[in-house]
Design an enzyme around this catalytic site. Structure first.
Site, short mmCIF file in Angstrom:
data_model
loop_
_atom_site.label_atom_id
_atom_site.label_comp_id
_atom_site.label_asym_id
_atom_site.label_seq_id
_atom_site.Cartn_x
_atom_site.Cartn_y
_atom_site.Cartn_z
N GLU A 279 0.08 4.60 -4.46
CA GLU A 279 -0.14 5.26 -3.21
C GLU A 279 1.03 5.58 -2.81
O GLU A 279 0.97 6.71 -1.94
CB GLU A 279 -1.11 4.81 -2.42
CG GLU A 279 -2.36 4.17 -3.02
CD GLU A 279 -3.55 5.38 -3.18
OE1 GLU A 279 -2.90 6.42 -3.76
OE2 GLU A 279 -4.41 5.38 -2.76
N HIS B 159 -0.65 -5.06 -4.74
CA HIS B 159 -1.79 -4.88 -5.65
C HIS B 159 -2.31 -6.07 -6.14
O HIS B 159 -1.65 -7.15 -6.26
CB HIS B 159 -1.17 -4.13 -6.65
CG HIS B 159 -2.43 -3.13 -7.67
ND1 HIS B 159 -3.08 -3.74 -8.51
CD2 HIS B 159 -2.66 -2.00 -7.52
CE1 HIS B 159 -4.06 -2.94 -9.08
NE2 HIS B 159 -3.94 -1.92 -8.35
N1 ACO Z 1 1.72 -5.57 3.27
C1 ACO Z 1 1.90 -6.96 3.75
N2 ACO Z 1 1.46 -7.82 3.56
C2 ACO Z 1 0.59 -7.86 2.21
C3 ACO Z 1 0.42 -6.60 1.48
C4 ACO Z 1 0.99 -5.34 2.12
N3 ACO Z 1 0.88 -4.40 1.65
N4 ACO Z 1 -0.41 -6.60 0.46
C5 ACO Z 1 -0.82 -8.14 0.64
N5 ACO Z 1 -0.28 -8.73 1.55
C6 ACO Z 1 -0.20 -10.04 1.92
C7 ACO Z 1 -1.62 -10.54 2.56
O1 ACO Z 1 -1.41 -10.17 3.85
C8 ACO Z 1 -1.75 -11.77 1.93
O2 ACO Z 1 -1.06 -12.63 2.89
P1 ACO Z 1 -1.80 -14.10 3.62
O3 ACO Z 1 -1.70 -15.17 2.30
O4 ACO Z 1 -0.67 -14.56 4.26
O5 ACO Z 1 -2.99 -13.69 4.17
C9 ACO Z 1 -1.13 -11.83 0.74
O6 ACO Z 1 -0.24 -10.87 0.79
C10 ACO Z 1 -2.11 -11.71 -0.24
O7 ACO Z 1 -3.03 -10.58 -0.04
P2 ACO Z 1 -4.30 -10.36 -0.54
O8 ACO Z 1 -5.25 -9.59 0.14
O9 ACO Z 1 -4.91 -11.62 -1.19
O10 ACO Z 1 -4.18 -9.48 -1.67
P3 ACO Z 1 -5.25 -8.59 -2.74
O11 ACO Z 1 -4.98 -8.56 -4.13
O12 ACO Z 1 -6.58 -8.87 -2.19
O13 ACO Z 1 -4.82 -7.21 -1.84
C11 ACO Z 1 -4.34 -4.88 -1.71
C12 ACO Z 1 -4.32 -6.14 -2.84
C13 ACO Z 1 -5.52 -4.73 -0.99
C14 ACO Z 1 -3.94 -3.60 -2.42
C15 ACO Z 1 -3.22 -5.30 -0.84
O14 ACO Z 1 -1.93 -5.42 -1.37
C16 ACO Z 1 -3.04 -4.27 0.35
O15 ACO Z 1 -3.62 -4.39 1.51
N6 ACO Z 1 -1.93 -3.29 0.27
C17 ACO Z 1 -1.96 -2.17 1.32
C18 ACO Z 1 -3.03 -0.93 1.14
C19 ACO Z 1 -2.62 -0.36 -0.28
O16 ACO Z 1 -1.53 0.14 -0.40
N7 ACO Z 1 -3.68 -0.09 -1.08
C20 ACO Z 1 -3.58 0.71 -2.44
C21 ACO Z 1 -3.90 -0.34 -3.39
S1 ACO Z 1 -3.53 0.91 -4.98
C22 ACO Z 1 -5.21 1.67 -5.06
O17 ACO Z 1 -6.11 0.91 -4.79
C23 ACO Z 1 -5.39 2.96 -5.87
#
Ligand code: ACO
Length: 393
Positions: free
Chosen positions: A310, A251
């Site tokens: 989720e 998140h």
């Molecule tokens: N699985 C694997 N790696 C992840 C995940 C994940 N679920 N989430 C973040 N990371 C990693 C990213 O790949 C990134 O790695 P890097 O630095 O090597 O590139 C690092 O963690 C930081 O990620 P960001 O993209 O900067 O995190 P951000 O805050 O932008 O993302 C998000 C938040 C979009 C929710 C992300 O965690 C994600 O994609 N999760 C999966 C999708 C999901 O479950 N969405 C629902 C969110 S809740 C809602 O919206 C109601």
């Protein structure tokens, strides 16, 4: 000279003052208009939370005792708008259908438009799901609660008290959540004074993305592919090594477990106690969650990646009989109330939202002198920047 294209996702930028909700990502708490999520999710109905969210934001009063009847009437009005167009839309993905159908609601900024939008998300979603099974849409019961009526309009039979409570708890839990991507989209559109319908459609378009409200469908796809608890670790490890994200984890704000995950799991427990959840499915989900948390901690020790709302939403909505491609619509049925509250707050107190960008492309005088990297050169091909989201809908 090459510049780096800075797209930081507005991390930590405060773009609005709000009295609506507060997300504390370190403590793992959510406050909605002064009340904790724990308190609201224990005993409030969706209608009560809607009244709470909208309190003082409209000229016409939307006081708690009146909201159930007003919303019931709004559902009936939405049903009267269903016509031939819906028959054609029903073949589409439910979110796409909902997006198009909502455009039938005349734009406006007052309470009647707001109620019609909340009523319509439930009525249109139910109608689309019925029509695509070749069944007739079911007329709303204006005297029923929003949750009970939604379940009845979809399934055609009254639901159990536990199912209604579980859905209500879910709708309360996801009703508002700070300045998330879809809410921000709603506020931007509302700030132009385009109207609440336009704001809600923009927000729904943001919500459907797999990184936001489109995640729970793929969570069930994971469970189906994994099949057995003992397969979880290997399967998830392979997914991560392909550079994919695990849906239902991570998140932007929370560095601890998303408190909504527990609230939704609490709703699931209501169904478990009533014997309305497949125990094996839950066991599999818990094994997948434990393995995912272990693998994510090992992969990214510097970035706590925890279960988000989720993950258990997927199980709850599946247990309530919603098809997985309609999960985002059910999220929107609740969040429409929150989007509208933010849109009204923006209209009442805000100015046009118009930030600036930093230009890093070529300037006219420099193009003849020396070749300058285009912005796309500067950021490189997409594949080198972000892991693919291949499991997304
Ligand atoms: N699985 C694997 N790696 C992840 C995940 C994940 N679920 N989430 C973040 N990371 C990693 C990213 O790949 C990134 O790695 P890097 O630095 O090597 O590139 C690092 O963690 C930081 O990620 P960001 O993209 O900067 O995190 P951000 O805050 O932008 O993302 C998000 C938040 C979009 C929710 C992300 O965690 C994600 O994609 N999760 C999966 C999708 C999901 O479950 N969405 C629902 C969110 S809740 C809602 O919206 C109601």
């Amino acid at each position: 000279m090459r510049e780096t294209l800075e797209m930081n996702g507005l991390d930590d930028v405060i773009a609005a003052d709000t009295v609506l909700s507060d997300v504390d990502g370190q403590a793992g708490t959510l406050i909605i208009r002064g009340r904790s999520l724990d308190e609201l999710a224990q005993g409030s109905t969706y209608e009560a939370v809607l009244a709470l969210l909208w309190e003082g934001l409209f000229d016409d009063p939307s006081r708690a005792p009146a909201v159930p009847a007003l919303l019931g009437r709004a559902r009936s009005q939405a049903f009267e708008r269903l016509g031939q167009a819906e028959l054609r839309r029903a073949q589409q993905d439910p979110v796409e259908a909902l997006r198009v159908l909502l455009a039938q609601i005349d734009d406006g900024e007052r309470l009647d438009t707001a109620l019609r939008l909340v009523g319509a998300t439930a009525v249109f979603t139910a109608a689309v799901l019925r029509l695509r099974q070749g069944l007739k849409p079911i007329e709303p019961d204006a005297t029923a609660s929003h949750s009970a009526d939604l379940l009845r309009m979809i399934h055609g039979t009254p639901s159990t008290a536990e199912q209604v409570t579980a859905l209500d708890r879910y709708l309360v839990t996801v009703s508002d959540h700070g300045l998330n991507a879809s809410t921000f989209a709603a506020r931007v559109v509302a700030s132009t004074r385009a109207g609440l319908t336009s704001a809600v459609i923009a927000a729904l378009s943001a919500l459907k993305g797999p990184l936001h409200g489109g995640a729970p469908g793929p969570v069930l796809d994971y469970l189906d592919s994994i099949g057995k608890p003992e397969m979880a670790s290997g399967w998830l490890q392979e997914t991560l090594s392909r550079g994919e994200r695990l849906m239902g984890f991570g998140h932007r704000i929370y560095r601890v477990r998303d408190p909504r995950a527990d609230a939704v799991k609490g709703a699931l427990r209501t169904l478990i106690r009533a014997g309305q959840v497949d125990a094996q499915r839950l066991q599999l989900a818990e094994a997948v969650e434990a393995a995912a948390l272990r693998l994510l901690a090992a992969k990214k020790p510097e970035r706590p990646l925890q279960t988000n709302v989720e993950f258990y939403t997927a199980l709850l909505l599946e247990a309530l009989g919603f098809p997985r491609d309609a999960f985002t619509c059910v999220f929107a049925i609740s969040r429409t109330g929150g989007w509208i509250a933010h849109a009204r707050e923006q209209i009442l107190g805000g100015r046009l939202i118009r930030p600036r960008s930093r230009y890093i492309g070529p300037r006219p005088q420099s193009t003849l002198a020396q070749p300058v990297a285009t912005s796309f050169d500067a950021i490189g091909p997409e594949s080198s920047r972000r892991p693919p989201i291949t499991s997304a809908r």
